[in-house]
Write a protein that holds these residues in place. Structure first.
Motif, PDB file in Angstrom:
ATOM      1  N   GLY A  26      27.401  27.283  61.220  1.00  0.00           N
ATOM      2  CA  GLY A  26      26.646  28.402  60.469  1.00  0.00           C
ATOM      3  C   GLY A  26      26.830  28.725  59.235  1.00  0.00           C
ATOM      4  O   GLY A  26      26.317  29.773  58.771  1.00  0.00           O
ATOM      5  N   SER A  27      27.413  28.099  58.403  1.00  0.00           N
ATOM      6  CA  SER A  27      27.568  28.413  57.073  1.00  0.00           C
ATOM      7  C   SER A  27      26.585  27.470  56.150  1.00  0.00           C
ATOM      8  O   SER A  27      26.100  26.406  56.531  1.00  0.00           O
ATOM      9  CB  SER A  27      28.886  27.800  56.632  1.00  0.00           C
ATOM     10  OG  SER A  27      30.069  28.592  57.171  1.00  0.00           O
ATOM     11  N   ALA A  28      26.106  28.367  55.120  1.00  0.00           N
ATOM     12  CA  ALA A  28      24.990  27.619  54.105  1.00  0.00           C
ATOM     13  C   ALA A  28      25.887  26.319  53.801  1.00  0.00           C
ATOM     14  O   ALA A  28      26.863  26.412  53.116  1.00  0.00           O
ATOM     15  CB  ALA A  28      24.501  28.408  53.028  1.00  0.00           C
ATOM     16  N   LYS A  29      25.119  25.180  53.425  1.00  0.00           N
ATOM     17  CA  LYS A  29      25.494  24.211  52.734  1.00  0.00           C
ATOM     18  C   LYS A  29      25.209  23.740  51.389  1.00  0.00           C
ATOM     19  O   LYS A  29      25.390  23.176  50.794  1.00  0.00           O
ATOM     20  CB  LYS A  29      25.303  22.670  53.785  1.00  0.00           C
ATOM     21  CG  LYS A  29      25.373  22.665  55.067  1.00  0.00           C
ATOM     22  CD  LYS A  29      26.889  23.134  55.180  1.00  0.00           C
ATOM     23  CE  LYS A  29      27.397  22.887  56.836  1.00  0.00           C
ATOM     24  NZ  LYS A  29      26.878  23.808  57.747  1.00  0.00           N
ATOM     25  N   TRP A  30      23.889  24.736  51.028  1.00  0.00           N
ATOM     26  CA  TRP A  30      23.602  24.716  49.646  1.00  0.00           C
ATOM     27  C   TRP A  30      22.741  26.043  49.539  1.00  0.00           C
ATOM     28  O   TRP A  30      22.312  26.700  50.465  1.00  0.00           O
ATOM     29  CB  TRP A  30      22.423  23.722  49.487  1.00  0.00           C
ATOM     30  CG  TRP A  30      21.614  23.711  48.366  1.00  0.00           C
ATOM     31  CD1 TRP A  30      22.049  23.199  47.029  1.00  0.00           C
ATOM     32  CD2 TRP A  30      20.418  24.160  48.158  1.00  0.00           C
ATOM     33  NE1 TRP A  30      21.061  23.229  46.239  1.00  0.00           N
ATOM     34  CE2 TRP A  30      20.012  24.134  46.738  1.00  0.00           C
ATOM     35  CE3 TRP A  30      19.554  24.837  48.930  1.00  0.00           C
ATOM     36  CZ2 TRP A  30      18.888  24.606  46.321  1.00  0.00           C
ATOM     37  CZ3 TRP A  30      18.302  25.292  48.355  1.00  0.00           C
ATOM     38  CH2 TRP A  30      18.000  25.337  47.024  1.00  0.00           C
ATOM     39  N   TRP A  31      23.052  26.862  48.438  1.00  0.00           N
ATOM     40  CA  TRP A  31      22.074  27.977  48.092  1.00  0.00           C
ATOM     41  C   TRP A  31      21.857  27.920  46.508  1.00  0.00           C
ATOM     42  O   TRP A  31      22.580  27.513  45.786  1.00  0.00           O
ATOM     43  CB  TRP A  31      22.647  29.223  48.669  1.00  0.00           C
ATOM     44  CG  TRP A  31      24.104  29.646  48.284  1.00  0.00           C
ATOM     45  CD1 TRP A  31      25.234  29.381  48.418  1.00  0.00           C
ATOM     46  CD2 TRP A  31      24.221  30.369  46.813  1.00  0.00           C
ATOM     47  NE1 TRP A  31      26.166  30.039  47.685  1.00  0.00           N
ATOM     48  CE2 TRP A  31      25.634  30.577  46.919  1.00  0.00           C
ATOM     49  CE3 TRP A  31      23.418  30.911  45.916  1.00  0.00           C
ATOM     50  CZ2 TRP A  31      26.111  31.351  45.559  1.00  0.00           C
ATOM     51  CZ3 TRP A  31      24.147  31.705  44.763  1.00  0.00           C
ATOM     52  CH2 TRP A  31      25.459  31.887  44.667  1.00  0.00           C
ATOM     53  N   VAL A  32      20.768  28.705  46.296  1.00  0.00           N
ATOM     54  CA  VAL A  32      20.588  28.862  44.964  1.00  0.00           C
ATOM     55  C   VAL A  32      19.743  30.130  44.474  1.00  0.00           C
ATOM     56  O   VAL A  32      19.128  30.684  45.399  1.00  0.00           O
ATOM     57  CB  VAL A  32      19.709  27.585  44.439  1.00  0.00           C
ATOM     58  CG1 VAL A  32      18.245  27.783  44.941  1.00  0.00           C
ATOM     59  CG2 VAL A  32      19.608  27.571  42.815  1.00  0.00           C
ATOM     60  N   ASN A  33      19.874  30.674  43.370  1.00  0.00           N
ATOM     61  CA  ASN A  33      19.282  31.811  42.952  1.00  0.00           C
ATOM     62  C   ASN A  33      18.868  31.547  41.479  1.00  0.00           C
ATOM     63  O   ASN A  33      19.725  31.048  40.547  1.00  0.00           O
ATOM     64  CB  ASN A  33      20.286  33.143  42.775  1.00  0.00           C
ATOM     65  CG  ASN A  33      19.579  34.159  42.216  1.00  0.00           C
ATOM     66  OD1 ASN A  33      18.734  34.068  41.276  1.00  0.00           O
ATOM     67  ND2 ASN A  33      19.978  35.419  42.639  1.00  0.00           N
ATOM     68  N   ALA A  34      17.643  31.368  41.387  1.00  0.00           N
ATOM     69  CA  ALA A  34      17.104  30.540  40.110  1.00  0.00           C
ATOM     70  C   ALA A  34      16.102  31.055  39.481  1.00  0.00           C
ATOM     71  O   ALA A  34      14.907  31.802  40.202  1.00  0.00           O
ATOM     72  CB  ALA A  34      16.686  29.001  40.380  1.00  0.00           C
ATOM     73  N   ASP A  35      16.240  31.487  38.088  1.00  0.00           N
ATOM     74  CA  ASP A  35      15.058  32.168  37.278  1.00  0.00           C
ATOM     75  C   ASP A  35      14.241  30.871  37.191  1.00  0.00           C
ATOM     76  O   ASP A  35      14.277  29.746  36.538  1.00  0.00           O
ATOM     77  CB  ASP A  35      15.562  32.507  36.060  1.00  0.00           C
ATOM     78  CG  ASP A  35      14.513  33.136  35.335  1.00  0.00           C
ATOM     79  OD1 ASP A  35      13.413  33.039  35.244  1.00  0.00           O
ATOM     80  OD2 ASP A  35      14.965  33.812  33.945  1.00  0.00           O
ATOM     81  N   ASN A  36      12.900  30.987  37.621  1.00  0.00           N
ATOM     82  CA  ASN A  36      11.883  30.011  37.768  1.00  0.00           C
ATOM     83  C   ASN A  36      11.038  30.392  36.644  1.00  0.00           C
ATOM     84  O   ASN A  36       9.834  29.417  36.283  1.00  0.00           O
ATOM     85  CB  ASN A  36      10.977  29.897  39.058  1.00  0.00           C
ATOM     86  CG  ASN A  36      10.434  28.773  39.461  1.00  0.00           C
ATOM     87  OD1 ASN A  36      11.201  27.641  39.095  1.00  0.00           O
ATOM     88  ND2 ASN A  36       8.993  28.995  39.676  1.00  0.00           N
ATOM     89  N   SER A  37      10.981  31.183  35.667  1.00  0.00           N
ATOM     90  CA  SER A  37      10.221  31.327  34.584  1.00  0.00           C
ATOM     91  C   SER A  37      10.662  30.899  33.249  1.00  0.00           C
ATOM     92  O   SER A  37      12.117  30.789  33.221  1.00  0.00           O
ATOM     93  CB  SER A  37      10.161  32.874  34.467  1.00  0.00           C
ATOM     94  OG  SER A  37      11.400  33.308  33.812  1.00  0.00           O
TER      95      SER A  37
END
Length: 129
Positions: A26-37
């Motif tokens: 149940g745990s995330a194996k990858w995550w990201v918060n990215a500025d796409n600009s």
């Protein structure tokens, strides 16, 4: 010397117990918060090795530790800071691989002009290799 912990259940003194397979699966194996600009910059992440602006309205992410296969879940969201847009699409589920994911990140301002969303939020749930 490397250590190893083997447990089938995690128990808390007041909150009860849970089987470890729920924690692992149940745990995330990858995550990201990215500025796409602009420069396409990762603002926060786990198990992310790179970000790449592939082409107009496509952004790729590479994992530090690969997934077991390309059958996993990618809940995702995004943000575009413009009230004049007529439609938006954002999908990461058609471009999965064991080493990363490619997201289609386009926003159509009009029928002939495309732009990209400003922020990308995504995670992966599945089995690591």
């Amino acid at each position: 010397m490397a250590g190893k912990i083997v447990a089938d259940t995690l128990e808390h003194s007041t909150a009860g117990s849970i089987a470890t397979n729920y924690v692992v699966n149940g745990s995330a194996k990858w995550w990201v918060n990215a500025d796409n600009s602009g420069t396409h910059e990762v603002q926060g992440s786990f198990n992310n090795s790179s970000i790449l602006d592939d082409t107009s309205a496509k952004t790729s992410f590479s994992y530090t530790a690969n997934m077991n296969d390309d059958v996993y879940s990618v809940p995702h969201g995004g943000h575009y800071d413009d009230t004049n847009r007529t439609s938006m699409y954002f999908s990461c589920f058609n471009n999965l691989s064991t080493s990363g994911v490619k997201c289609n990140t386009g926003t159509y301002i009009s029928a002939n002009t495309a732009s990209e969303i400003d922020l990308i939020y995504a995670a992966v749930f599945g089995d690591l290799a």
